[in-house]
Scaffold this motif. Structure first.
Motif, PDB file in Angstrom:
ATOM      1  N   ALA A   1       6.107  10.999  37.360  1.00 20.70           N
ATOM      2  CA  ALA A   1       6.861  11.411  36.173  1.00 20.70           C
ATOM      3  C   ALA A   1       7.082  10.198  35.290  1.00 20.70           C
ATOM      4  CB  ALA A   1       8.198  12.004  36.583  1.00 20.70           C
ATOM      5  N   ILE A   2       6.793  10.340  34.006  1.00 20.50           N
ATOM      6  CA  ILE A   2       7.135   9.308  33.023  1.00 20.50           C
ATOM      7  C   ILE A   2       8.255   9.912  32.177  1.00 20.50           C
ATOM      8  CG2 ILE A   2       6.309   7.859  31.126  1.00 20.50           C
ATOM      9  CD1 ILE A   2       4.580   7.227  33.448  1.00 20.50           C
ATOM     10  N   ASN A   3       9.485   9.497  32.425  1.00 21.97           N
ATOM     11  CA  ASN A   3      10.642  10.071  31.730  1.00 21.97           C
ATOM     12  C   ASN A   3      10.991   9.229  30.510  1.00 21.97           C
ATOM     13  OD1 ASN A   3      11.044  11.986  33.928  1.00 21.97           O
ATOM     14  ND2 ASN A   3      11.764  10.217  35.101  1.00 21.97           N
ATOM     15  N   VAL A   4      10.903   9.850  29.340  1.00 21.42           N
ATOM     16  CA  VAL A   4      11.231   9.121  28.108  1.00 21.42           C
ATOM     17  C   VAL A   4      12.400   9.851  27.440  1.00 21.42           C
ATOM     18  CG1 VAL A   4      10.320   8.022  26.031  1.00 21.42           C
ATOM     19  CG2 VAL A   4       8.752   8.643  27.880  1.00 21.42           C
TER      20      VAL A   4
ATOM     21  N   GLN B   1      -3.373   4.668  38.666  1.00 19.18           N
ATOM     22  CA  GLN B   1      -4.526   5.014  39.519  1.00 19.18           C
ATOM     23  C   GLN B   1      -4.117   5.937  40.656  1.00 19.18           C
ATOM     24  OE1 GLN B   1      -6.633   1.448  40.774  1.00 19.18           O
ATOM     25  NE2 GLN B   1      -7.077   0.964  38.641  1.00 19.18           N
ATOM     26  N   GLY B   2      -4.863   7.033  40.802  1.00 17.64           N
ATOM     27  CA  GLY B   2      -4.590   7.987  41.874  1.00 17.64           C
ATOM     28  C   GLY B   2      -3.517   8.994  41.526  1.00 17.64           C
ATOM     29  N   TYR B   3      -2.958   8.930  40.313  1.00 16.47           N
ATOM     30  CA  TYR B   3      -1.874   9.839  39.909  1.00 16.47           C
ATOM     31  C   TYR B   3      -2.288  10.735  38.741  1.00 16.47           C
ATOM     32  CZ  TYR B   3       1.431   6.848  42.471  1.00 16.47           C
ATOM     33  OH  TYR B   3       2.102   6.145  43.440  1.00 16.47           O
ATOM     34  N   ILE B   4      -1.600  11.881  38.649  1.00 22.35           N
ATOM     35  CA  ILE B   4      -1.547  12.633  37.400  1.00 22.35           C
ATOM     36  C   ILE B   4      -0.170  12.325  36.821  1.00 22.35           C
ATOM     37  CG2 ILE B   4      -1.465  14.920  36.342  1.00 22.35           C
ATOM     38  CD1 ILE B   4      -3.172  15.942  38.672  1.00 22.35           C
ATOM     39  N   LEU B   5      -0.125  11.929  35.551  1.00 24.04           N
ATOM     40  CA  LEU B   5       1.157  11.617  34.919  1.00 24.04           C
ATOM     41  C   LEU B   5       1.720  12.878  34.271  1.00 24.04           C
ATOM     42  CD1 LEU B   5       0.172   8.300  33.041  1.00 24.04           C
ATOM     43  CD2 LEU B   5       0.802   8.601  35.438  1.00 24.04           C
ATOM     44  N   GLU B   6       3.030  13.074  34.393  1.00 25.44           N
ATOM     45  CA  GLU B   6       3.682  14.106  33.584  1.00 25.44           C
ATOM     46  C   GLU B   6       4.719  13.424  32.697  1.00 25.44           C
ATOM     47  OE1 GLU B   6       5.316  17.704  35.416  1.00 25.44           O
ATOM     48  OE2 GLU B   6       6.556  18.019  33.627  1.00 25.44           O
TER      49      GLU B   6
ATOM     50  N   ASP C   1       5.755  11.830  43.317  1.00 25.23           N
ATOM     51  CA  ASP C   1       5.505  10.717  44.218  1.00 25.23           C
ATOM     52  C   ASP C   1       6.067   9.419  43.644  1.00 25.23           C
ATOM     53  OD1 ASP C   1       3.864  12.046  46.317  1.00 25.23           O
ATOM     54  OD2 ASP C   1       2.624  12.515  44.584  1.00 25.23           O
ATOM     55  N   LYS C   2       6.205   9.381  42.307  1.00 23.87           N
ATOM     56  CA  LYS C   2       6.743   8.187  41.666  1.00 23.87           C
ATOM     57  C   LYS C   2       7.381   8.586  40.340  1.00 23.87           C
ATOM     58  CE  LYS C   2       5.444   3.457  40.582  1.00 23.87           C
ATOM     59  NZ  LYS C   2       4.385   2.480  40.413  1.00 23.87           N
ATOM     60  N   GLU C   3       8.424   7.863  39.916  1.00 25.77           N
ATOM     61  CA  GLU C   3       9.046   8.119  38.609  1.00 25.77           C
ATOM     62  C   GLU C   3       9.200   6.800  37.850  1.00 25.77           C
ATOM     63  OE1 GLU C   3      11.672  11.067  37.748  1.00 25.77           O
ATOM     64  OE2 GLU C   3      11.636  12.093  39.692  1.00 25.77           O
ATOM     65  N   VAL C   4       8.938   6.853  36.555  1.00 24.45           N
ATOM     66  CA  VAL C   4       9.093   5.685  35.684  1.00 24.45           C
ATOM     67  C   VAL C   4       9.972   6.118  34.516  1.00 24.45           C
ATOM     68  CG1 VAL C   4       7.868   4.139  34.097  1.00 24.45           C
ATOM     69  CG2 VAL C   4       6.860   4.689  36.313  1.00 24.45           C
ATOM     70  N   ASN C   5      10.955   5.293  34.154  1.00 20.37           N
ATOM     71  CA  ASN C   5      11.874   5.656  33.068  1.00 20.37           C
ATOM     72  C   ASN C   5      11.732   4.718  31.879  1.00 20.37           C
ATOM     73  OD1 ASN C   5      13.211   7.787  34.554  1.00 20.37           O
ATOM     74  ND2 ASN C   5      14.026   6.122  35.809  1.00 20.37           N
ATOM     75  N   LEU C   6      11.776   5.306  30.690  1.00 17.14           N
ATOM     76  CA  LEU C   6      11.690   4.534  29.452  1.00 17.14           C
ATOM     77  C   LEU C   6      12.769   5.025  28.512  1.00 17.14           C
ATOM     78  CD1 LEU C   6       8.979   2.856  29.608  1.00 17.14           C
ATOM     79  CD2 LEU C   6       8.336   4.010  27.511  1.00 17.14           C
ATOM     80  N   ASN C   7      13.422   4.109  27.811  1.00 16.21           N
ATOM     81  CA  ASN C   7      14.449   4.486  26.855  1.00 16.21           C
ATOM     82  C   ASN C   7      13.855   4.485  25.441  1.00 16.21           C
ATOM     83  OD1 ASN C   7      16.638   4.816  25.232  1.00 16.21           O
ATOM     84  ND2 ASN C   7      17.899   3.243  26.227  1.00 16.21           N
ATOM     85  N   ALA C   8      13.744   5.666  24.846  1.00 11.86           N
ATOM     86  CA  ALA C   8      13.109   5.784  23.527  1.00 11.86           C
ATOM     87  C   ALA C   8      13.895   5.026  22.464  1.00 11.86           C
ATOM     88  CB  ALA C   8      12.978   7.254  23.141  1.00 11.86           C
TER      89      ALA C   8
END
Lengths: 198, 465
Positions: B167-170, B197-202, B274-281
């Motif tokens: 997950a790419i949370n923005v 690599q090896g992931y589908i990003l949402e 499997d993994k989460e990444v957070n970004l502050n818009a």
């Protein structure tokens, strides 16, 4: 596809990371309509430099490429795999491969082996100090051996079996084609078709 | 436990599964172009196979085609042979083709959505890594190699191991002048070119929900630059409104059925990535790349980094090599970098909204006399739409070149290339060495930054004008 069971050969050290498929073969070389003749485009931009590893006489006979992480990123061009094979490479060793490149190499029988970066560093040192070092990659045993070192690597059993038997994926899928037909009968009816509208 | 959107679409397309084997996945749409298909059609001929579903296959000419004099025969004989081969193959195997000069011709990833043939919940493939673009509709879309192109032509399926999900949370709100291009460049700078690599990003979160369909396509398009084969965004009202009324969109009762189904295409509340990444818009600024991979990017207000500041030896070496190739010195303010060419176009930023946003900056002004501005619409339809809105005049009056549709200088396969040593600000997706022409240097930017740079002559955002 040619079977891959075991290969022994000299190796070429390429101490670069993020070697994308535009570096492996630039777009201007992609205009052929065959799978052969791409060796001239392999690392084309770098080959003008006499110091580039591929131009070094001691590595002329190399069939194993030992390269930094994230090899094959970028464009999906399978021409990158063909160029490496056309040139004579049989095996690529790296700590990380891009997904599409790795998939393409496995379809064509070019073996991509993942090893920890620390092991790649040791192999670099070995082949730089002794360029005639022979590396043996045994897919059956899942090992890479050179000098007095033997390393093991992981590869999924299905891909390993396909590579060792030299099996064509399309042929394998045709053995399940009745299941494809049954799936098609149940597909959602509103899914689009490409036939021209009106 | 619930499923992520990617897992839902995946499981609904599994034709056959067995322990220890890849899943056999059904493909709803196969897009074709001239560069990665000739060897696949050849393979079919050699094995005496046909295209299983020509009605789920569509071709266009884009990578190789000129953007000038398109009514004349293609001058480069090797390019011409490749395009002629596509025409011959499509005729022989019964595949619909939009050739150069046809109103539906254009970059394959612009053509699919504008025809309405890209819809939520589909599996979509193409022999091109930027197929991830179609993920903006909540489709599972990814690039494939030529062996796989042949496999899909023959069987309409692909054997694949299920990827992991990220997950790419923005969250937050973008400031004025900050675009979806800046979001994705910031994501890639954060996770690296191998991070996906090896992931589908949402892509998720309020900042993503607020984006238009075209802005979402820009984000999903560059998933591959983060190493992910696919990136997607759950469909919502923005998606449904965009698809409705397009030539291949469902109609009447089919529309209602489709809409009911599409509304189920979200990640379940109890699903686990499997993994989460957070970004502050809120904190994002216009971004630009300084190096030779798309992860080497910084806010435009920053300076060229010093390789010695990297603790990791690999990153240090890569930065050193990149600065040498880019002919840049550590500490140079990015805004002081002089540019020779500005390229506005590609499957990343060659859509009508991109042209509108660049034109809004350029309108009534002249580009710097020291540079050229190449404007290449993503498709023939985008070009026509832009001309109907008078955008061509805005660009031409400013001193830009107004071209016909294609991939053009994004990959420099046709005559649109940088000369050795030439420096470009480009709205495309790859700043690799030589990507836009041998020896050419590329800075990736948004259409707004491209437009401001064209006026100023140095890397700039509209706020700097």
């Amino acid at each position: 596809m040619e079977k891959f069971v075991k290969h022994t050969g000299n190796a070429l050290p390429l101490r670069r990371s993020n070697v994308d498929t535009d570096q492996i073969i630039p777009a201007v070389y992609l205009k052929r309509i065959t799978k052969s003749g791409f060796e001239d485009g392999l690392f084309a931009a770098w080959r003008n430099d006499p110091a580039f590893e591929l131009n070094q006489p001691q590595y002329k006979s190399a069939t194993v490429l030992v390269v930094g992480p994230d090899f094959g990123t970028g464009s999906s061009r399978e021409h990158a795999v063909w160029a490496l094979q056309n040139y004579g490479f049989k095996v690529i060793l790296s700590s990380r491969f891009a997904d599409i490149f790795r998939g393409n190499s496995q379809k064509m029988g070019l073996l991509t082996v993942i090893l920890p970066q620390a092991d790649i560093e040791k192999i670099w040192q070995e082949i730089e100090s002794k360029p005639d070092t022979q590396i043996t990659v045994d897919l059956g045993a899942k090992t890479v051996a050179y000098a007095k070192t033997t390393l093991t690597f992981d590869i999924d059993d299905y891909t390993r079996w396909r590579l060792m038997e030299g099996l064509d994926d399309i042929g394998l899928t045709f053995t399940k084609i009745d299941q494809v037909t049954r799936f098609e009968e149940k597909r959602l009816s509103f899914k689009p078709k490409t036939l021209p509208i009106r | 436990m619930g499923k992520t959107l990617a897992e839902k679409i995946w499981s609904e397309h599994v034709v056959a599964a067995a322990a220890g084997e890849p899943d056999l996945l059904y493909i709803d749409l196969h897009l074709i172009h001239e560069v990665t298909s000739p060897q696949a059609f050849d393979g079919l001929r050699l094995a005496n196979r046909k295209v299983r579903r020509p009605d789920l296959t569509i071709a266009t000419e884009d990578h190789n085609v000129p953007t000038l004099d398109i009514d004349k025969p293609i001058a480069d004989p090797v390019s011409k042979l490749q395009v002629d081969t596509l025409r011959k193959n499509c005729a022989e195997f019964g595949v619909r083709l939009h050739s150069l000069g046809d109103v539906e011709q254009g970059i394959v990833h612009v053509v699919g959505p504008q025809l309405g043939i890209t819809q939520p919940g589909m599996t979509i493939v193409c022999g091109d890594s930027h197929t991830s673009t179609h993920g903006a509709f909540g489709a599972l879309a990814f690039g494939i190699g030529t062996s796989e192109v042949e496999h899909v032509l023959a069987t309409q399926t692909l054997p694949l191991l299920p990827p992991k999900t990220m997950a790419i949370n923005v969250e937050g709100t973008l400031m004025a002048g900050v675009t979806s291009k800046d979001i994705i460049l910031a994501v890639i700078a954060k996770i690296g070119t191998g991070g996906g690599q090896g992931y589908i990003l949402e892509y998720r979160g309020s900042a993503i929900r607020a984006l238009s369909m075209e802005a979402r396509m820009t984000i999903c398009n560059m998933s591959i630059e983060a190493g992910a084969r696919a990136g997607l965004i759950a469909p919502d009202q923005t998606t449904f409104d965009y698809v409705k009324g397009k030539a291949h969109a469902p109609t009447d009762g089919d529309w209602d059925a489709a809409l009911t189904y599409w509304k189920t295409l979200t990640t379940d509340a109890d699903a686990k990535f499997d993994k989460e990444v957070n970004l502050n818009a809120d904190e994002l600024a216009p971004f630009v790349t300084w190096g030779t991979n798309p992860g080497q990017g910084l806010p435009l207000t920053a300076s060229v980094p010093d390789p010695d500041d990297y603790s990791n030896a690999e990153d240090r070496g890569a930065a050193k090599r990149a600065l040498e190739y880019m002919d840049l010195k550590p500490g140079t303010p990015l805004k002081s970098i002089k540019v020779d060419t500005v390229f506005l176009g590609s499957c990343t930023n060659g859509r009508i909204e991109d042209l509108r946003s660049a034109a809004s900056v350029i309108k009534g002004k002249k580009i710097a006399s020291s540079l050229r501005l190449l404007v290449v619409p993503g498709s023939a339809r985008v070009r026509l739409q832009a001309e109907a809105e008078g955008l061509d005049k805005v660009f031409l009056d400013a001193g830009a070149e107004w071209r016909s549709a294609g991939c053009s200088m994004c990959l420099g396969m046709n005559p649109d290339q940088l000369k050795p040593g030439e420096r470009a600000a480009s709205t495309s997706n790859r700043n690799f060495e030589g990507r836009q022409g041998k020896g050419g240097r590329t800075h990736l930017v948004s259409p707004l930054v491209a437009a401001a740079t064209a006026l100023k002559g140095t890397l700039a955002s509209p706020a700097d004008l």
